[in-house]
Motif scaffolding. Structure first.
Motif, PDB file in Angstrom:
ATOM      1  N   ASN A  84       0.819  -1.202   0.000  1.00  0.00           N
ATOM      2  CA  ASN A  84       0.000   0.000   0.000  1.00  0.00           C
ATOM      3  C   ASN A  84       0.862   1.266   0.000  1.00  0.00           C
ATOM      4  OD1 ASN A  84      -2.937  -0.882   0.308  1.00  0.00           O
ATOM      5  ND2 ASN A  84      -1.997  -2.011   1.999  1.00  0.00           N
ATOM      6  N   ASN A  85       0.215   2.415  -0.150  1.00  0.00           N
ATOM      7  CA  ASN A  85       0.930   3.685  -0.099  1.00  0.00           C
ATOM      8  C   ASN A  85       1.675   3.857   1.223  1.00  0.00           C
ATOM      9  OD1 ASN A  85       0.289   5.075  -2.640  1.00  0.00           O
ATOM     10  ND2 ASN A  85      -1.822   4.993  -1.933  1.00  0.00           N
ATOM     11  N   ASP A  86       1.064   3.422   2.313  1.00  0.00           N
ATOM     12  CA  ASP A  86       1.666   3.595   3.637  1.00  0.00           C
ATOM     13  C   ASP A  86       2.831   2.642   3.908  1.00  0.00           C
ATOM     14  OD1 ASP A  86      -0.035   5.633   4.293  1.00  0.00           O
ATOM     15  OD2 ASP A  86      -1.473   4.372   5.352  1.00  0.00           O
ATOM     16  N   ASP A  87       3.110   1.742   2.998  1.00  0.00           N
ATOM     17  CA  ASP A  87       4.172   0.758   3.212  1.00  0.00           C
ATOM     18  C   ASP A  87       5.533   1.242   2.743  1.00  0.00           C
ATOM     19  OD1 ASP A  87       2.414  -1.152   4.278  1.00  0.00           O
ATOM     20  OD2 ASP A  87       1.822  -1.805   2.284  1.00  0.00           O
ATOM     21  N   ALA A  88       5.618   2.428   2.177  1.00  0.00           N
ATOM     22  CA  ALA A  88       6.849   2.885   1.532  1.00  0.00           C
ATOM     23  C   ALA A  88       8.063   2.858   2.458  1.00  0.00           C
ATOM     24  CB  ALA A  88       6.649   4.287   0.959  1.00  0.00           C
ATOM     25  N   VAL A 106      11.000  -4.892 -11.938  1.00  0.00           N
ATOM     26  CA  VAL A 106       9.932  -4.483 -11.031  1.00  0.00           C
ATOM     27  C   VAL A 106       8.626  -4.821 -11.730  1.00  0.00           C
ATOM     28  CG1 VAL A 106       8.703  -2.519 -10.060  1.00  0.00           C
ATOM     29  CG2 VAL A 106      11.180  -2.663  -9.810  1.00  0.00           C
ATOM     30  N   ILE A 107       7.782  -5.587 -11.055  1.00  0.00           N
ATOM     31  CA  ILE A 107       6.488  -5.962 -11.630  1.00  0.00           C
ATOM     32  C   ILE A 107       5.373  -5.382 -10.768  1.00  0.00           C
ATOM     33  CG2 ILE A 107       4.923  -7.860 -12.208  1.00  0.00           C
ATOM     34  CD1 ILE A 107       7.307  -9.615 -12.766  1.00  0.00           C
ATOM     35  N   GLY A 108       4.522  -4.584 -11.390  1.00  0.00           N
ATOM     36  CA  GLY A 108       3.290  -4.145 -10.742  1.00  0.00           C
ATOM     37  C   GLY A 108       2.176  -4.987 -11.317  1.00  0.00           C
ATOM     38  N   THR A 109       1.703  -5.966 -10.556  1.00  0.00           N
ATOM     39  CA  THR A 109       0.813  -6.973 -11.144  1.00  0.00           C
ATOM     40  C   THR A 109      -0.469  -6.374 -11.718  1.00  0.00           C
ATOM     41  OG1 THR A 109      -0.186  -7.490  -8.991  1.00  0.00           O
ATOM     42  CG2 THR A 109       1.679  -8.861  -9.725  1.00  0.00           C
ATOM     43  N   HIS A 110      -1.070  -5.417 -10.993  1.00  0.00           N
ATOM     44  CA  HIS A 110      -2.285  -4.765 -11.491  1.00  0.00           C
ATOM     45  C   HIS A 110      -2.489  -3.475 -10.702  1.00  0.00           C
ATOM     46  CE1 HIS A 110      -3.647  -7.063  -8.018  1.00  0.00           C
ATOM     47  NE2 HIS A 110      -4.798  -6.399  -8.019  1.00  0.00           N
ATOM     48  N   HIS A 112      -4.147  -1.915  -8.484  1.00  0.00           N
ATOM     49  CA  HIS A 112      -4.821  -1.702  -7.210  1.00  0.00           C
ATOM     50  C   HIS A 112      -3.803  -1.196  -6.189  1.00  0.00           C
ATOM     51  CE1 HIS A 112      -8.641  -4.362  -7.830  1.00  0.00           C
ATOM     52  NE2 HIS A 112      -8.888  -3.083  -8.033  1.00  0.00           N
ATOM     53  N   GLU A 113      -4.255  -0.326  -5.315  1.00  0.00           N
ATOM     54  CA  GLU A 113      -3.352   0.340  -4.373  1.00  0.00           C
ATOM     55  C   GLU A 113      -2.603  -0.640  -3.471  1.00  0.00           C
ATOM     56  OE1 GLU A 113      -2.645   2.633  -0.451  1.00  0.00           O
ATOM     57  OE2 GLU A 113      -4.412   1.387  -0.806  1.00  0.00           O
ATOM     58  N   ASP A 114      -3.233  -1.762  -3.106  1.00  0.00           N
ATOM     59  CA  ASP A 114      -2.555  -2.697  -2.198  1.00  0.00           C
ATOM     60  C   ASP A 114      -1.485  -3.530  -2.914  1.00  0.00           C
ATOM     61  OD1 ASP A 114      -4.750  -3.929  -3.567  1.00  0.00           O
ATOM     62  OD2 ASP A 114      -4.707  -5.616  -2.174  1.00  0.00           O
ATOM     63  N   HIS A 115      -1.257  -3.250  -4.197  1.00  0.00           N
ATOM     64  CA  HIS A 115      -0.202  -3.937  -4.948  1.00  0.00           C
ATOM     65  C   HIS A 115       0.826  -2.958  -5.512  1.00  0.00           C
ATOM     66  CE1 HIS A 115      -1.842  -8.131  -5.077  1.00  0.00           C
ATOM     67  NE2 HIS A 115      -2.900  -7.461  -4.670  1.00  0.00           N
ATOM     68  N   ILE A 116       0.385  -1.769  -5.881  1.00  0.00           N
ATOM     69  CA  ILE A 116       1.346  -0.804  -6.459  1.00  0.00           C
ATOM     70  C   ILE A 116       1.471   0.464  -5.615  1.00  0.00           C
ATOM     71  CG2 ILE A 116       0.946  -1.644  -8.807  1.00  0.00           C
ATOM     72  CD1 ILE A 116      -0.702   0.989  -9.253  1.00  0.00           C
ATOM     73  N   SER A 140      -6.717   6.279 -11.003  1.00  0.00           N
ATOM     74  CA  SER A 140      -6.424   6.586  -9.602  1.00  0.00           C
ATOM     75  C   SER A 140      -5.140   7.391  -9.467  1.00  0.00           C
ATOM     76  CB  SER A 140      -6.309   5.292  -8.798  1.00  0.00           C
ATOM     77  OG  SER A 140      -5.123   4.600  -9.147  1.00  0.00           O
ATOM     78  N   GLN A 141      -5.041   8.150  -8.381  1.00  0.00           N
ATOM     79  CA  GLN A 141      -3.836   8.924  -8.111  1.00  0.00           C
ATOM     80  C   GLN A 141      -2.657   7.996  -7.865  1.00  0.00           C
ATOM     81  OE1 GLN A 141      -3.539  12.348  -8.338  1.00  0.00           O
ATOM     82  NE2 GLN A 141      -1.376  11.779  -8.266  1.00  0.00           N
ATOM     83  N   THR A 142      -2.921   6.846  -7.239  1.00  0.00           N
ATOM     84  CA  THR A 142      -1.860   5.867  -6.987  1.00  0.00           C
ATOM     85  C   THR A 142      -1.210   5.428  -8.291  1.00  0.00           C
ATOM     86  OG1 THR A 142      -2.901   5.036  -4.962  1.00  0.00           O
ATOM     87  CG2 THR A 142      -1.371   3.553  -6.085  1.00  0.00           C
ATOM     88  N   PHE A 143      -2.026   5.116  -9.275  1.00  0.00           N
ATOM     89  CA  PHE A 143      -1.513   4.692 -10.579  1.00  0.00           C
ATOM     90  C   PHE A 143      -0.747   5.833 -11.249  1.00  0.00           C
ATOM     91  CE2 PHE A 143      -1.998   4.175 -15.207  1.00  0.00           C
ATOM     92  CZ  PHE A 143      -1.455   2.907 -15.373  1.00  0.00           C
ATOM     93  N   GLN A 144      -1.301   7.029 -11.184  1.00  0.00           N
ATOM     94  CA  GLN A 144      -0.640   8.175 -11.800  1.00  0.00           C
ATOM     95  C   GLN A 144       0.720   8.455 -11.161  1.00  0.00           C
ATOM     96  OE1 GLN A 144      -1.714   9.588 -14.599  1.00  0.00           O
ATOM     97  NE2 GLN A 144      -3.408   8.123 -14.535  1.00  0.00           N
TER      98      GLN A 144
END
Length: 382
Positions: A84-88, A106-110, A112-116, A140-144
């Motif tokens: 997640n975002n908070d895991d950085a 680096v693989i971002g599987t899909h 969703h925030e809990d993966h990327i 999503s902002q996470t993806f952007q």
């Protein structure tokens, strides 16, 4: 000299000569034997150490209700998803402690925030060779943030092509999915891989659900593996009987948060694993799980003590610190991300069971503008 004395003297010299020779021979033989034993023991130790030296290490990093997997082989490394975002902060520290300076893949599987969620921070802080992500754009902002990080490092996204192979040190991995266009079903867009060091193999397929699992089986690729990272945190929407039989793992790893609100892993899946005699490791119970693949063994290590407040969706030691910035509860509505369905009237947390057929990530601010109300099951922020 008297004849008798000459005889005694002759006998004395003969005795001295033979004793001396005998002593010298024993000492010489003893030294050679000792040296041979040392050499043999050294050779055995080196061979044993070499045989037990892992050709590949797979770290299932405990990031709560999220995924992040580090794989190392020889002098190369790959990260599959970044929590997640908070895991950085935690992830950057973990990778640094493992001696990681460069990630070959680096693989971002899909998307969703809990993966990327923390993928942007990983890309910003490490040298990266290849970024693999599915051909699915998200708003999503996470993806952007991830896209911006990729562009700022002058990197390009490599689209996953089923059947393509890549080398990671002494290991190789093959792309298993996504097999086709899954529309707005983001989980099924998950990049799936099978990685093998020639002795042991692992299958990792993000949050792929039953439809995507069936499609991977239909490709005819060899999916068999020693270890399967269960898709979608052990949800009943994945781990179909067909897929499990095709992979036929001896071990399963479930990445889920402690007492998560989704009930992952679901009882139906656990029953299925038990019926198939598959041994299970879980990050919610075992903490971070590190598997070493050697010539003869899979060596399992668990690290429950690595856990901290971070795993409850907090920033660990930074949580609540006035000097380190605002906590998540103090973020603006624009920064807080929630999820909705195509036609629903409520907004949700990631992985809410209500999102199993449709999942669109938006900001809390936009959700409120659309008149959406919080889900009563997952209790998202208001």
């Amino acid at each position: 000299m008297h004849k008798k004395n000459k005889l005694v003297l002759l006998l004395f010299f003969m005795l001295t000569f033979f004793v001396g020779c005998s002593s010298s021979t024993q000492e010489g033989f003893g030294s050679r034997k000792s040296e041979d034993v040392i050499k043999a023991e050294t050779s055995y130790t080196e061979e044993k150490a070499k045989a037990e030296e892992p050709a590949m290490k797979v770290h299932f990093i405990d990031v709560g209700q999220a995924d992040s997997i580090l794989i190392t082989s020889k002098d190369q490394a790959m990260l599959v998803d970044a929590g997640n975002n908070d895991d950085a902060s935690f992830l950057l520290q973990y990778l640094t402690e493992q001696g990681i300076k460069k990630l070959d893949y680096v693989i971002g599987t899909h998307p969703h925030e809990d993966h990327i969620g923390s993928l942007d921070r990983v890309i910003e802080n490490f040298d990266i060779d290849t970024v693999i992500m599915p051909n699915k754009v998200h708003t999503s902002q996470t993806f952007q943030d991830v896209i911006t990080a990729i562009e700022d490092k002058n990197l390009k996204i490599t689209k996953p092509v089923v059947g393509n192979e890549y080398v990671l040190g002494d290991a190789k991995f093959t792309i298993l999915g996504p097999v086709k266009d899954y529309g707005d079903e983001l989980n099924n867009w998950s990049v799936g891989i099978k990685i093998s060091d020639g002795t042991h193999s692992f299958v990792l397929c993000g949050d792929a659900e039953t439809e995507a699992e069936y499609d991977m089986v239909d490709t005819g690729l060899d999916l068999s593996a020693d270890v399967l990272k269960l898709c979608h945190h052990g949800s009943s929407t994945s781990s179909s009987e067909l897929f499990l039989k095709e992979v036929n793992p001896s071990f399963a790893v479930i990445m889920a948060g402690v007492d998560n609100q989704y009930g992952h892993p679901h009882s139906e899946v656990m029953d299925r694993l038990e019926e198939m005699n598959i041994e299970v490791y879980r990050t919610d119970q075992d903490g971070t799980i590190v598997v070493e693949s050697t010539k003869d063994h899979l060596i399992w290590n668990t690290y429950p003590d690595v856990k901290s407040d971070h795993y409850n969706g907090k920033e660990g030691k930074d949580q609540g610190s006035d000097e380190e910035g605002a906590v998540k509860g103090e973020e603006s509505l624009e920064e807080v991300m929630v999820h909705k369905t195509k036609s629903g009237k409520r907004y949700h947390l990631a992985n809410c069971t209500s999102l199993e057929n449709s999942d669109i990530e938006i900001s809390l601010e936009d959700a409120k503008k659309e008149g959406l109300t919080p889900c009563k099951i997952c209790n998202p922020p208001e």
